[in-house]
Design an enzyme around this catalytic site. Structure first.
Site, PDB file in Angstrom:
ATOM      1  N   HIS A 149      -8.935  -1.121  19.000  1.00  0.00           N
ATOM      2  CA  HIS A 149      -9.208  -0.089  20.011  1.00  0.00           C
ATOM      3  C   HIS A 149      -7.905   0.256  20.718  1.00  0.00           C
ATOM      4  CE1 HIS A 149      -9.725  -4.050  21.815  1.00  0.00           C
ATOM      5  NE2 HIS A 149      -9.288  -3.528  22.951  1.00  0.00           N
ATOM      6  N   HIS A 176      -6.368   1.680  24.288  1.00  0.00           N
ATOM      7  CA  HIS A 176      -6.618   1.972  25.703  1.00  0.00           C
ATOM      8  C   HIS A 176      -5.893   3.263  26.073  1.00  0.00           C
ATOM      9  CE1 HIS A 176      -8.014  -2.171  26.930  1.00  0.00           C
ATOM     10  NE2 HIS A 176      -7.365  -2.488  25.826  1.00  0.00           N
TER      11      HIS A 176
HETATM   12  P1  AMP Z   1      -8.581  -5.856  25.010  1.00  0.00           P
HETATM   13  O1  AMP Z   1      -8.473  -6.942  26.041  1.00  0.00           O
HETATM   14  O2  AMP Z   1      -7.339  -5.092  24.753  1.00  0.00           O
HETATM   15  O3  AMP Z   1      -9.223  -6.405  23.747  1.00  0.00           O
HETATM   16  O4  AMP Z   1      -9.586  -4.798  25.625  1.00  0.00           O
HETATM   17  C1  AMP Z   1     -10.967  -4.949  25.567  1.00  0.00           C
HETATM   18  C2  AMP Z   1     -11.531  -4.083  26.647  1.00  0.00           C
HETATM   19  O5  AMP Z   1     -12.922  -3.919  26.383  1.00  0.00           O
HETATM   20  C3  AMP Z   1     -11.412  -4.649  28.058  1.00  0.00           C
HETATM   21  O6  AMP Z   1     -10.618  -3.774  28.852  1.00  0.00           O
HETATM   22  C4  AMP Z   1     -12.845  -4.732  28.544  1.00  0.00           C
HETATM   23  O7  AMP Z   1     -12.998  -4.362  29.882  1.00  0.00           O
HETATM   24  C5  AMP Z   1     -13.551  -3.758  27.610  1.00  0.00           C
HETATM   25  N1  AMP Z   1     -14.971  -4.010  27.416  1.00  0.00           N
HETATM   26  C6  AMP Z   1     -15.565  -5.192  27.135  1.00  0.00           C
HETATM   27  N2  AMP Z   1     -16.903  -5.023  27.019  1.00  0.00           N
HETATM   28  C7  AMP Z   1     -17.136  -3.701  27.193  1.00  0.00           C
HETATM   29  C8  AMP Z   1     -18.312  -2.889  27.199  1.00  0.00           C
HETATM   30  N3  AMP Z   1     -19.540  -3.417  26.981  1.00  0.00           N
HETATM   31  N4  AMP Z   1     -18.188  -1.560  27.429  1.00  0.00           N
HETATM   32  C9  AMP Z   1     -16.964  -1.030  27.648  1.00  0.00           C
HETATM   33  N5  AMP Z   1     -15.826  -1.733  27.667  1.00  0.00           N
HETATM   34  C10 AMP Z   1     -15.903  -3.052  27.443  1.00  0.00           C
END
Ligand code: AMP
Length: 139
Positions: free
Chosen positions: A99, A101
């Site tokens: 993903h 950001h």
């Molecule tokens: P990373 O730490 O780069 O893997 O980013 C994962 C992101 O996913 C974090 O910023 C979380 O806040 C986000 N996240 C986790 N669960 C959910 C969810 N159910 N809906 C939207 N974002 C999420």
């Protein structure tokens, strides 16, 4: 078969705030908004990270990230945008599904997001050798 939180969102098993969707890519608001409008751009097909995602799909994800960044500037009034992806736990990846950001930045520094890692002292490093080794590894 992967069944991480983004796989479940893509399958419709978990609700999310969808910003954009096409056949290959979905973009949702991050559940913890680093700043107002913080969005995640996610390929629908599961790949663990940026490094394992096929190039065509990776390019589609970044093309959507660019459009979302543009919208954050034009609609939300962002003055800047951070585009980033974490690869692996050591780099802060908490969801093992590629993903990107897209984090809008505003005047006044709402949210306080910053990369905190300090640069290393390079005086003892052989930078030409380092560049040579990386070059050799590029496929
Ligand atoms: P990373 O730490 O780069 O893997 O980013 C994962 C992101 O996913 C974090 O910023 C979380 O806040 C986000 N996240 C986790 N669960 C959910 C969810 N159910 N809906 C939207 N974002 C999420």
């Amino acid at each position: 078969m992967a069944n991480d939180i983004f796989c479940r969102i893509i399958k419709g098993e978990v609700p999310s705030s969808v910003v954009y969707e096409d056949d290959d890519v979905i973009a949702i608001l991050d559940i913890s908004q680093t700043t107002r409008g913080h969005t995640l751009v996610i390929p629908k097909e599961h790949y663990d990270s940026f490094l394992s995602c096929p190039k065509d799909l990776m390019q589609k994800v970044y093309a959507v990230a660019q459009r979302i960044g543009q919208a954050e500037v034009s609609v939300l009034g962002a003055k800047g945008v951070n585009i980033l992806t974490n690869v692996g736990e050591q780099a802060g990846q908490s969801v093992p599904h590629f993903h990107v950001h897209v984090i809008p930045r505003y005047t006044g520094g709402e949210g306080g997001f910053q990369i905190t890692m300090k640069g290393q002292d390079t005086s003892a490093m052989d930078l030409p050798r380092l560049a040579f080794d990386i070059k050799k590894g590029i496929k």
